[in-house]
Design a protein around this motif. Structure first.
Motif, PDB file in Angstrom:
ATOM      1  N   HIS A  46      34.575 -58.942 -19.200  1.00 50.06           N
ATOM      2  CA  HIS A  46      33.371 -59.781 -19.160  1.00 50.06           C
ATOM      3  C   HIS A  46      32.329 -59.350 -18.135  1.00 50.06           C
ATOM      4  N   ASN A  47      32.609 -58.313 -17.360  1.00 52.50           N
ATOM      5  CA  ASN A  47      31.713 -57.894 -16.278  1.00 52.50           C
ATOM      6  C   ASN A  47      31.303 -59.105 -15.438  1.00 52.50           C
ATOM      7  N   SER A  48      32.329 -59.819 -14.967  1.00 57.45           N
ATOM      8  CA  SER A  48      32.043 -61.036 -14.210  1.00 57.45           C
ATOM      9  C   SER A  48      32.729 -61.091 -12.849  1.00 57.45           C
ATOM     10  N   ARG A  49      33.818 -60.319 -12.673  1.00 59.51           N
ATOM     11  CA  ARG A  49      34.568 -60.413 -11.421  1.00 59.51           C
ATOM     12  C   ARG A  49      34.942 -59.030 -10.895  1.00 59.51           C
ATOM     13  N   ARG A  50      36.045 -58.461 -11.430  1.00 62.98           N
ATOM     14  CA  ARG A  50      36.598 -57.225 -10.877  1.00 62.98           C
ATOM     15  C   ARG A  50      35.642 -56.040 -10.939  1.00 62.98           C
ATOM     16  N   SER A  51      34.951 -55.874 -12.048  1.00 62.99           N
ATOM     17  CA  SER A  51      34.038 -54.725 -12.162  1.00 62.99           C
ATOM     18  C   SER A  51      32.876 -54.845 -11.183  1.00 62.99           C
ATOM     19  N   HIS A  52      32.438 -56.088 -10.905  1.00 60.72           N
ATOM     20  CA  HIS A  52      31.385 -56.274  -9.897  1.00 60.72           C
ATOM     21  C   HIS A  52      31.902 -55.988  -8.494  1.00 60.72           C
ATOM     22  N   PHE A  53      33.101 -56.483  -8.182  1.00 57.40           N
ATOM     23  CA  PHE A  53      33.695 -56.151  -6.880  1.00 57.40           C
ATOM     24  C   PHE A  53      33.740 -54.631  -6.697  1.00 57.40           C
ATOM     25  N   MET A  86      38.103 -48.024 -15.797  1.00 56.66           N
ATOM     26  CA  MET A  86      38.562 -49.277 -16.378  1.00 56.66           C
ATOM     27  C   MET A  86      39.284 -50.096 -15.302  1.00 56.66           C
ATOM     28  N   THR A  87      38.804 -51.320 -15.069  1.00 55.31           N
ATOM     29  CA  THR A  87      39.361 -52.137 -13.986  1.00 55.31           C
ATOM     30  C   THR A  87      40.244 -53.278 -14.503  1.00 55.31           C
ATOM     31  N   CYS A  88      40.410 -53.356 -15.816  1.00 52.48           N
ATOM     32  CA  CYS A  88      41.351 -54.338 -16.361  1.00 52.48           C
ATOM     33  C   CYS A  88      42.040 -53.745 -17.577  1.00 52.48           C
ATOM     34  N   SER A  89      43.270 -54.147 -17.793  1.00 53.89           N
ATOM     35  CA  SER A  89      44.065 -53.572 -18.880  1.00 53.89           C
ATOM     36  C   SER A  89      43.519 -53.966 -20.247  1.00 53.89           C
ATOM     37  N   ASP A  90      42.918 -55.171 -20.362  1.00 54.52           N
ATOM     38  CA  ASP A  90      42.350 -55.599 -21.653  1.00 54.52           C
ATOM     39  C   ASP A  90      41.225 -54.670 -22.081  1.00 54.52           C
ATOM     40  N   ALA A  91      40.310 -54.403 -21.165  1.00 58.05           N
ATOM     41  CA  ALA A  91      39.199 -53.506 -21.498  1.00 58.05           C
ATOM     42  C   ALA A  91      39.721 -52.109 -21.794  1.00 58.05           C
ATOM     43  N   ASP A  92      40.729 -51.692 -21.058  1.00 58.85           N
ATOM     44  CA  ASP A  92      41.307 -50.365 -21.260  1.00 58.85           C
ATOM     45  C   ASP A  92      41.891 -50.240 -22.660  1.00 58.85           C
ATOM     46  N   LYS A 107      34.413 -38.559 -18.278  1.00 60.47           N
ATOM     47  CA  LYS A 107      35.764 -38.765 -17.768  1.00 60.47           C
ATOM     48  C   LYS A 107      36.078 -40.245 -17.833  1.00 60.47           C
ATOM     49  N   ARG A 108      37.362 -40.549 -17.967  1.00 60.30           N
ATOM     50  CA  ARG A 108      37.803 -41.932 -18.023  1.00 60.30           C
ATOM     51  C   ARG A 108      39.016 -42.087 -17.109  1.00 60.30           C
ATOM     52  N   PHE A 109      38.993 -43.143 -16.299  1.00 67.31           N
ATOM     53  CA  PHE A 109      40.095 -43.429 -15.386  1.00 67.31           C
ATOM     54  C   PHE A 109      40.494 -44.891 -15.554  1.00 67.31           C
ATOM     55  N   SER A 110      41.742 -45.202 -15.193  1.00 60.01           N
ATOM     56  CA  SER A 110      42.206 -46.585 -15.288  1.00 60.01           C
ATOM     57  C   SER A 110      42.818 -47.015 -13.953  1.00 60.01           C
ATOM     58  N   ILE A 111      42.216 -48.042 -13.344  1.00 61.61           N
ATOM     59  CA  ILE A 111      42.767 -48.626 -12.106  1.00 61.61           C
ATOM     60  C   ILE A 111      42.731 -50.156 -12.252  1.00 61.61           C
ATOM     61  N   PRO A 112      43.583 -50.707 -13.113  1.00 67.03           N
ATOM     62  CA  PRO A 112      43.515 -52.146 -13.389  1.00 67.03           C
ATOM     63  C   PRO A 112      43.878 -53.014 -12.184  1.00 67.03           C
ATOM     64  N   TYR A 113      43.179 -54.135 -12.081  1.00 67.21           N
ATOM     65  CA  TYR A 113      43.433 -55.141 -11.051  1.00 67.21           C
ATOM     66  C   TYR A 113      43.803 -56.457 -11.724  1.00 67.21           C
ATOM     67  N   ASP A 155      39.426 -64.003  -2.532  1.00 66.05           N
ATOM     68  CA  ASP A 155      39.316 -63.224  -1.293  1.00 66.05           C
ATOM     69  C   ASP A 155      40.319 -62.071  -1.286  1.00 66.05           C
ATOM     70  N   GLU A 156      41.519 -62.315  -1.799  1.00 67.33           N
ATOM     71  CA  GLU A 156      42.542 -61.255  -1.865  1.00 67.33           C
ATOM     72  C   GLU A 156      42.096 -60.140  -2.813  1.00 67.33           C
ATOM     73  N   SER A 157      41.533 -60.521  -3.956  1.00 69.95           N
ATOM     74  CA  SER A 157      41.047 -59.534  -4.920  1.00 69.95           C
ATOM     75  C   SER A 157      39.913 -58.715  -4.315  1.00 69.95           C
ATOM     76  N   CYS A 158      38.994 -59.399  -3.663  1.00 68.73           N
ATOM     77  CA  CYS A 158      37.857 -58.742  -3.019  1.00 68.73           C
ATOM     78  C   CYS A 158      38.358 -57.754  -1.958  1.00 68.73           C
ATOM     79  N   ARG A 159      39.322 -58.186  -1.150  1.00 69.16           N
ATOM     80  CA  ARG A 159      39.843 -57.341  -0.073  1.00 69.16           C
ATOM     81  C   ARG A 159      40.594 -56.130  -0.628  1.00 69.16           C
ATOM     82  N   GLN A 160      41.421 -56.344  -1.664  1.00 70.81           N
ATOM     83  CA  GLN A 160      42.151 -55.215  -2.245  1.00 70.81           C
ATOM     84  C   GLN A 160      41.196 -54.157  -2.764  1.00 70.81           C
ATOM     85  N   ILE A 161      40.168 -54.598  -3.458  1.00 70.50           N
ATOM     86  CA  ILE A 161      39.208 -53.648  -4.026  1.00 70.50           C
ATOM     87  C   ILE A 161      38.421 -52.959  -2.914  1.00 70.50           C
ATOM     88  N   ALA A 162      38.032 -53.690  -1.881  1.00 70.07           N
ATOM     89  CA  ALA A 162      37.344 -53.080  -0.729  1.00 70.07           C
ATOM     90  C   ALA A 162      38.223 -51.995  -0.111  1.00 70.07           C
TER      91      ALA A 162
END
Length: 198
Positions: free
Chosen positions: A48-55, A141-147, A158-164, A181-188
């Motif tokens: 949805h380009n709403s959380r993980r991909s923005h982080f 790709m930051t989520c398995s569904d999109a992947d 190139k295509r890479f997969s690092i799902p969160y 906050d945990e998701s934000c910190r992990q991605i940072a």
């Protein structure tokens, strides 16, 4: 860079040992790709380009700037568009970003990390939106569904997969802010590792 955000990054730098070796392998592959490019472009993609991909877009841009790699351009997109989720926006504010919300159904947020630099523009869009590069980019790709649901990304070299894990799972619970906050910190943390290995 804003002092609160700089402190956040210092803490993230000290926590690099928390990243698993298997994650580091995938992140170094992306670093190798970046190293080979004159003008690297990265599009982070989730459903949805709403959380993980923005982080990922935000932290990769900030960490690239932090380590002196201002040639890297970062973007995000989804297999569909919704809006940059307000809970995720709140999490980046807690990390030290300054955010302007112009309002509307799918606001084009201005995300500031430094008072002397242009803000990042963050809003939900599909990965092939005209705002994003149309060729010569890496699709991350930051989520398995999109992947799984998007096996081919037009224009990606190139295509890479690092799902969160999706922090959405905690929406409406007492753990909501902590999960975001945990998701934000992990991605940072992982985006710092990625950029420091370029």
């Amino acid at each position: 860079m804003f002092s609160e955000l700089n402190s956040y990054i210092q803490n993230v730098k000290k926590a690099q040992s928390e990243i698993s070796e298997s994650r580091k392998v995938h992140l170094r592959k992306i670093a190798n790709y970046i190293r080979e490019k004159v003008e690297p472009k990265l599009i982070f993609i989730c459903t949805h380009n709403s959380r993980r991909s923005h982080f990922c877009q935000i932290w990769s841009a900030v960490m690239a700037d932090y380590v002196g790699l201002d040639i890297i351009k970062t973007y995000s997109g989804g297999t569909e568009s919704t809006a940059f989720n307000p809970r995720a926006v709140a999490a980046i504010k807690r990390a030290g970003f300054k955010v302007e919300n112009p309002g509307g159904e799918n606001p084009k947020y201005k995300v500031y990390f430094d008072g002397q630099k242009e803000p990042l523009i963050c809003f939900s869009k599909t990965f092939d939106d005209a705002y994003n590069p149309q060729k010569d980019f890496a699709a991350i790709m930051t989520c398995s569904d999109a992947d799984e649901n998007c096996p081919f990304v037009q224009g990606a070299e190139k295509r890479f997969s690092i799902p969160y894990i999706d922090p959405k799972e905690s929406d409406g619970t007492p753990q909501e802010a902590e999960t975001y906050d945990e998701s934000c910190r992990q991605i940072a943390m992982e985006m710092y590792y990625l950029m420091s290995n370029v």
